[in-house]
Design a protein around this motif. Structure first.
Motif, PDB file in Angstrom:
ATOM      1  N   GLY A  94       0.789  -1.224   0.000  1.00  0.00           N
ATOM      2  CA  GLY A  94       0.000   0.000   0.000  1.00  0.00           C
ATOM      3  C   GLY A  94       0.817   1.268   0.000  1.00  0.00           C
ATOM      4  O   GLY A  94       0.268   2.362   0.017  1.00  0.00           O
ATOM      5  N   SER A  95       2.157   1.162  -0.038  1.00  0.00           N
ATOM      6  CA  SER A  95       3.000   2.359   0.025  1.00  0.00           C
ATOM      7  C   SER A  95       3.209   3.004  -1.336  1.00  0.00           C
ATOM      8  O   SER A  95       3.559   4.174  -1.422  1.00  0.00           O
ATOM      9  CB  SER A  95       4.363   2.003   0.629  1.00  0.00           C
ATOM     10  OG  SER A  95       5.006   1.010  -0.172  1.00  0.00           O
ATOM     11  N   ALA A  96       3.013   2.258  -2.412  1.00  0.00           N
ATOM     12  CA  ALA A  96       3.237   2.813  -3.753  1.00  0.00           C
ATOM     13  C   ALA A  96       2.132   3.795  -4.105  1.00  0.00           C
ATOM     14  O   ALA A  96       0.953   3.544  -3.849  1.00  0.00           O
ATOM     15  CB  ALA A  96       3.286   1.693  -4.781  1.00  0.00           C
ATOM     16  N   PHE A  97       2.529   4.927  -4.721  1.00  0.00           N
ATOM     17  CA  PHE A  97       1.540   5.918  -5.146  1.00  0.00           C
ATOM     18  C   PHE A  97       0.959   5.511  -6.493  1.00  0.00           C
ATOM     19  O   PHE A  97       1.703   5.343  -7.466  1.00  0.00           O
ATOM     20  CB  PHE A  97       2.194   7.299  -5.232  1.00  0.00           C
ATOM     21  CG  PHE A  97       1.285   8.343  -5.845  1.00  0.00           C
ATOM     22  CD1 PHE A  97       0.042   8.620  -5.284  1.00  0.00           C
ATOM     23  CD2 PHE A  97       1.673   9.029  -6.979  1.00  0.00           C
ATOM     24  CE1 PHE A  97      -0.792   9.575  -5.841  1.00  0.00           C
ATOM     25  CE2 PHE A  97       0.841   9.991  -7.542  1.00  0.00           C
ATOM     26  CZ  PHE A  97      -0.386  10.261  -6.975  1.00  0.00           C
ATOM     27  N   ILE A  98      -0.344   5.365  -6.545  1.00  0.00           N
ATOM     28  CA  ILE A  98      -1.032   4.989  -7.783  1.00  0.00           C
ATOM     29  C   ILE A  98      -1.820   6.200  -8.275  1.00  0.00           C
ATOM     30  O   ILE A  98      -2.845   6.561  -7.679  1.00  0.00           O
ATOM     31  CB  ILE A  98      -1.984   3.802  -7.559  1.00  0.00           C
ATOM     32  CG1 ILE A  98      -1.240   2.633  -6.922  1.00  0.00           C
ATOM     33  CG2 ILE A  98      -2.638   3.393  -8.870  1.00  0.00           C
ATOM     34  CD1 ILE A  98      -0.141   2.069  -7.787  1.00  0.00           C
ATOM     35  N   PRO A  99      -1.354   6.874  -9.317  1.00  0.00           N
ATOM     36  CA  PRO A  99      -2.099   8.053  -9.814  1.00  0.00           C
ATOM     37  C   PRO A  99      -3.525   7.683 -10.200  1.00  0.00           C
ATOM     38  O   PRO A  99      -3.802   6.567 -10.623  1.00  0.00           O
ATOM     39  CB  PRO A  99      -1.282   8.488 -11.039  1.00  0.00           C
ATOM     40  CG  PRO A  99       0.070   7.868 -10.843  1.00  0.00           C
ATOM     41  CD  PRO A  99      -0.168   6.593 -10.102  1.00  0.00           C
ATOM     42  N   GLY A 100      -4.413   8.654 -10.041  1.00  0.00           N
ATOM     43  CA  GLY A 100      -5.814   8.390 -10.359  1.00  0.00           C
ATOM     44  C   GLY A 100      -6.111   8.415 -11.840  1.00  0.00           C
ATOM     45  O   GLY A 100      -7.248   8.164 -12.247  1.00  0.00           O
ATOM     46  N   ALA A 101      -5.080   8.718 -12.675  1.00  0.00           N
ATOM     47  CA  ALA A 101      -5.318   8.809 -14.116  1.00  0.00           C
ATOM     48  C   ALA A 101      -5.836   7.505 -14.679  1.00  0.00           C
ATOM     49  O   ALA A 101      -6.660   7.484 -15.593  1.00  0.00           O
ATOM     50  CB  ALA A 101      -4.042   9.223 -14.834  1.00  0.00           C
ATOM     51  N   GLY A 102      -5.370   6.390 -14.157  1.00  0.00           N
ATOM     52  CA  GLY A 102      -5.833   5.099 -14.651  1.00  0.00           C
ATOM     53  C   GLY A 102      -7.325   4.929 -14.463  1.00  0.00           C
ATOM     54  O   GLY A 102      -8.022   4.420 -15.352  1.00  0.00           O
ATOM     55  N   LEU A 103      -7.829   5.375 -13.325  1.00  0.00           N
ATOM     56  CA  LEU A 103      -9.269   5.268 -13.067  1.00  0.00           C
ATOM     57  C   LEU A 103     -10.052   6.299 -13.878  1.00  0.00           C
ATOM     58  O   LEU A 103     -11.202   6.056 -14.249  1.00  0.00           O
ATOM     59  CB  LEU A 103      -9.548   5.431 -11.574  1.00  0.00           C
ATOM     60  CG  LEU A 103      -8.957   4.342 -10.676  1.00  0.00           C
ATOM     61  CD1 LEU A 103      -9.280   4.601  -9.207  1.00  0.00           C
ATOM     62  CD2 LEU A 103      -9.467   2.976 -11.087  1.00  0.00           C
ATOM     63  N   SER A 104      -9.424   7.435 -14.153  1.00  0.00           N
ATOM     64  CA  SER A 104     -10.081   8.421 -15.031  1.00  0.00           C
ATOM     65  C   SER A 104     -10.227   7.864 -16.439  1.00  0.00           C
ATOM     66  O   SER A 104     -11.267   8.032 -17.089  1.00  0.00           O
ATOM     67  CB  SER A 104      -9.270   9.731 -15.061  1.00  0.00           C
ATOM     68  OG  SER A 104      -9.220  10.329 -13.788  1.00  0.00           O
ATOM     69  N   ASP A 105      -9.168   7.200 -16.911  1.00  0.00           N
ATOM     70  CA  ASP A 105      -9.238   6.564 -18.228  1.00  0.00           C
ATOM     71  C   ASP A 105     -10.313   5.484 -18.231  1.00  0.00           C
ATOM     72  O   ASP A 105     -11.035   5.311 -19.226  1.00  0.00           O
ATOM     73  CB  ASP A 105      -7.888   5.952 -18.591  1.00  0.00           C
ATOM     74  CG  ASP A 105      -6.812   7.009 -18.802  1.00  0.00           C
ATOM     75  OD1 ASP A 105      -7.176   8.184 -18.996  1.00  0.00           O
ATOM     76  OD2 ASP A 105      -5.612   6.651 -18.755  1.00  0.00           O
ATOM     77  N   LEU A 106     -10.391   4.741 -17.130  1.00  0.00           N
ATOM     78  CA  LEU A 106     -11.416   3.708 -17.008  1.00  0.00           C
ATOM     79  C   LEU A 106     -12.808   4.320 -17.093  1.00  0.00           C
ATOM     80  O   LEU A 106     -13.690   3.803 -17.795  1.00  0.00           O
ATOM     81  CB  LEU A 106     -11.241   2.964 -15.685  1.00  0.00           C
ATOM     82  CG  LEU A 106     -12.383   2.032 -15.263  1.00  0.00           C
ATOM     83  CD1 LEU A 106     -12.565   0.909 -16.266  1.00  0.00           C
ATOM     84  CD2 LEU A 106     -12.119   1.464 -13.875  1.00  0.00           C
ATOM     85  N   ALA A 107     -13.014   5.428 -16.400  1.00  0.00           N
ATOM     86  CA  ALA A 107     -14.329   6.082 -16.416  1.00  0.00           C
ATOM     87  C   ALA A 107     -14.698   6.539 -17.823  1.00  0.00           C
ATOM     88  O   ALA A 107     -15.842   6.368 -18.267  1.00  0.00           O
ATOM     89  CB  ALA A 107     -14.324   7.265 -15.455  1.00  0.00           C
ATOM     90  N   ALA A 108     -13.715   7.113 -18.542  1.00  0.00           N
ATOM     91  CA  ALA A 108     -13.986   7.580 -19.901  1.00  0.00           C
ATOM     92  C   ALA A 108     -14.313   6.418 -20.825  1.00  0.00           C
ATOM     93  O   ALA A 108     -15.240   6.495 -21.645  1.00  0.00           O
ATOM     94  CB  ALA A 108     -12.779   8.357 -20.428  1.00  0.00           C
TER      95      ALA A 108
END
Length: 730
Positions: A343-357
């Motif tokens: 859980g320490s790695a930073f996961i940008p939210g861009a992946g989920l934004s792409d998923l939403a689109a």
């Protein structure tokens, strides 16, 4: 509007096997028609005399073969639709003016719809063949067909022929009856006066009671039910429904003259409309007595009612759906990498934004869920490198799991999708707000259970198939070259067979376990013997081992798709010592051992080696059992399809004589033998399939080396095709 399971083929394996070929054929159709229309437009602009239609002519042959494949797997309505495309391509060749941009769009939409329909059958989520009507209508229109009607795709059972109309007055044809029919039909069709259908229904019921010929009685009863449905506004106000009333009037005139021509077809059409109109419950008494009578007699239910004008199939763009699946996979991988880093790695939210689109683009009704994923993405970006709340991390992982399960087996017609989108969005938004996650709903629990079972069973069966393939490879080498080195290669195979048998027992597959025991017995005897088995012993063993290995492959494939069917369909025949399917002929197959076939290996073989392969392949054909009456329609379809393949193969052979290095023609020739091999085995012609396999192996070696075909080998192919053609013609 879903079909019941009884309307689907009992075994979906054959369809699954030909799906890749059908997809490829329909892709070729879109490309060929698009290219032809483009060339046609350019020709008109430059005053060229004509456009090269070779690609469309070849496409027509491909489509004809695909139609045969659909008929072979008992999908007659899908075959009928594809035959319409075959006719459409033929008309484009004959009349280039119909090859327009709109025709390209219709072919592309229809191809997507037909693939969608077939994939639903494979996934055991079939819909009514009436869902294909928009495609059938478009393709028949391009073809210039005289008849286009939704009842062509109706999958209703054979109508009950002995149904008697309700009690009442009986009428005989005459001037007064004709006058009433003319006046009332005019009111119904021209004035759209539904009340005119009430006396029309009564009049038809009376003519039914007075008719003596069974076909005429059935026609008038169907007409009465049709007019009753029309009187209650139960039928769509489309051209097909309106024309039916006028056709009844014309049919009356023909019947008065003693002419029964067309009565069967019109009866079918009227019965179709009756099956699409659910009899209403009226507090004032029965208003549709004939309609209800037909529903009861034929066992119709509301599940057979379908909006045949609505283009529901192929509505989701496969490209957008593919992008969505890729976006889900990418998000899952990113989230998995976060879990691997505690859980320490930073996961940008861009992946989920792409998923939403991607979600919004592929399926607009998912808007609430797409919006929720965007909120999650913004929340993650705002948190930066800070640790996410455990509840949010878990809910995101679960949400991605459910989303992946939904779109791996996506059905846009699923009425529960909107509710599921809403529930997933509610859970994500609630956790974002700091609320505890609600208890999983029943469908979520079902997804967990199904994924667990599928993963476990899929992994086990994949391992079994891999073990079977390795075993088959070793045994194949031994049968083809029964020498000491190949015999020694059998060391360790009894242990492999013991392990496979144990897994089969745990999976509840006693027939598979017995088949594995039988194969093990032979392998053990060979290894324990003091010398190599002779040719006669090998031939007897092959007649047992080969069907068992083939049957095991078929059983394992079926087990993944339809576990219950796999357990019920297969049994072990103690008389022949072989694993058999209920779909196989009662008589055991006579299989020629492949040791008699010597396929040339590589280009270093001499002409003598080619002649040896040629003779062996033809001997197999000559020994193949002749057509048996009990092989029925499937064999007839195979023979017709084989003739088509022969024609295509001969064309490729001629091209190779002129251009021996042509890889496309060499590939086409190989595909011909490959098709013959698969189709022959499907209908139980194992020896024919073995000969085609031998030629396919030869061609595979040419393609692998990418060398020009020699005259000797082209002659071998020609003689093999001649032998196969002679057998089919006989």
């Amino acid at each position: 509007g879903r079909m019941s399971a009884a309307h689907t083929p009992r075994d979906l394996g054959p369809l699954a096997w030909v799906m890749d070929e059908l997809r490829a054929t329909l892709r070729s159709a879109v490309e060929a028609v698009s290219s032809y229309v483009k060339d046609n437009d350019e020709a008109r602009a430059t005053d060229l005399a004509e456009v090269d239609s070779t690609a469309l002519r070849m496409l027509r042959q491909q489509l004809h073969q695909a139609v045969g494949a659909l008929e072979m797997v008992e999908l007659s309505k899908a075959a009928l639709v594809l035959r319409a495309l075959e006719s459409a391509t033929q008309r484009m060749v004959q009349k280039p003016a119909v090859a327009t941009a709109e025709a390209v769009a219709q072919v592309e939409r229809g191809a997507r719809a037909l693939i969608d329909y077939l994939e639903r059958v494979v996934r055991q989520r079939p819909v009514s063949a009436l869902a294909l009507f928009p495609t059938y209508r478009d393709w028949q229109t391009i073809a210039g067909a005289d008849r286009i009607h939704p009842s062509d795709l109706w999958e209703g059972l054979e109508p009950a022929a002995s149904v008697q109309p309700p009690e009442g007055k009986a009428y005989q044809p005459g001037p007064q009856v004709r006058a009433h029919l003319d006046r009332l039909v005019l009111h119904l069709v021209k004035d759209a006066n539904l009340q005119a259908a009430v006396p029309l229904a009564q009049l038809c019921a009376g003519l039914c009671r007075g008719a003596g010929e069974p076909a005429v009685r059935q026609f008038w009863l169907a007409a009465a039910a049709y007019f009753e449905a029309a009187s209650q506004g139960l039928l769509p106000a489309d051209l097909y429904v309106k024309r039916a009333a006028s056709r009844v009037l014309l049919q009356y005139a023909a019947l008065v003259q003693g002419n029964l021509q067309g009565v069967a077809q019109l009866t079918q059409d009227l019965l179709f409309f009756a099956s699409q109109a659910v009899p209403p419950e009226s507090p004032a008494g029965e208003v549709t007595p004939c309609l209800r009578l037909l529903w009861q007699a034929n066992g119709w239910t509301s599940t057979g009612v379908w909006d045949y004008q609505s283009p529901v199939l192929g509505a989701v763009d496969p490209l957008l759906l593919g992008r969505l699946r890729d976006a889900i996979t990418a998000a899952q991988r990113a989230w998995a990498s976060r879990a691997d880093s505690d859980g320490s790695a930073f996961i940008p939210g861009a992946g989920l934004s792409d998923l939403a689109a991607a979600l919004r683009a592929a399926h607009p009704p998912s808007e609430p869920l797409a919006s929720a994923w965007e909120q999650v993405a913004r929340s993650i970006d705002a948190a930066g490198s800070e640790s996410l709340a455990p509840a949010l991390a878990i809910e995101v992982a679960n949400g991605l799991l459910f989303l992946n399960a939904t779109f791996e087996d996506f059905d846009p017609l699923d009425a529960t999708l909107a509710q599921r989108y809403g529930e997933l969005a509610y859970r994500l938004e609630g956790v974002l707000a700091g609320e505890p996650a609600p208890e999983p709903t029943s469908w979520m629990a079902g997804v967990y259970q199904r994924l667990s079972e599928q993963q476990t069973l899929g992994q086990v069966v994949a391992r079994l198939q891999a073990e079977r393939a390795e075993l088959e490879s070793v045994l194949d080498a031994f049968f083809r070259h029964p020498e000491l080195p190949t015999l020694q290669a059998l060391n360790g195979q009894p242990e492999r067979l013991d392990a496979m048998r144990g897994v089969a027992v745990m999976l509840g597959l006693p027939a598979a376990a017995r088949a594995l025991e039988e194969v093990r017995r032979h392998v053990h005897e060979w290894l324990a013997g003091e010398s190599l088995p002779d040719t006669g012993e090998l031939a007897q063993a092959f007649a047992v081992v080969a069907p068992n290995l083939s049957g095991l492959g078929w059983l394992f494939d079926t087990l993944v798709r339809q576990p219950d069917l796999a357990r019920a369909q297969f049994h072990f025949d103690e008389a022949t010592h072989t694993l058999r399917s209920q779909l196989q002929p009662d008589e055991p197959l006579v299989i020629t051992p492949p040791a008699a076939i010597s396929v040339p290996q590589g280009e270093a073989e001499s002409a003598d080696g080619s002649e040896s392969a040629q003779t062996s392949a033809l001997e197999v054909i000559e020994d193949t059992p002749q057509d048996e009456d009990d092989e029925g329609e499937l064999l007839d379809i195979f023979l017709n399809e084989a003739r088509e393949v022969f024609g295509q193969a001969v064309q490729a052979l001629r091209a190779l004589r002129d251009s021996p290095g042509s890889l496309p023609d060499l590939t086409a020739l190989r595909r011909g033998f490959h098709t013959l091999k698969g189709s022959a085995r499907m209908v139980g012609l194992a020896d024919f399939g073995e000969a085609a396999w031998a030629m396919e192996q030869l061609l595979n070696s040419w393609l692998a080396d990418q060398k020009a075909a020699t005259s000797e080998r082209l002659e071998l192919c020609a003689q093999a095709l001649a032998g196969m053609t002679a057998w089919v013609d006989s």
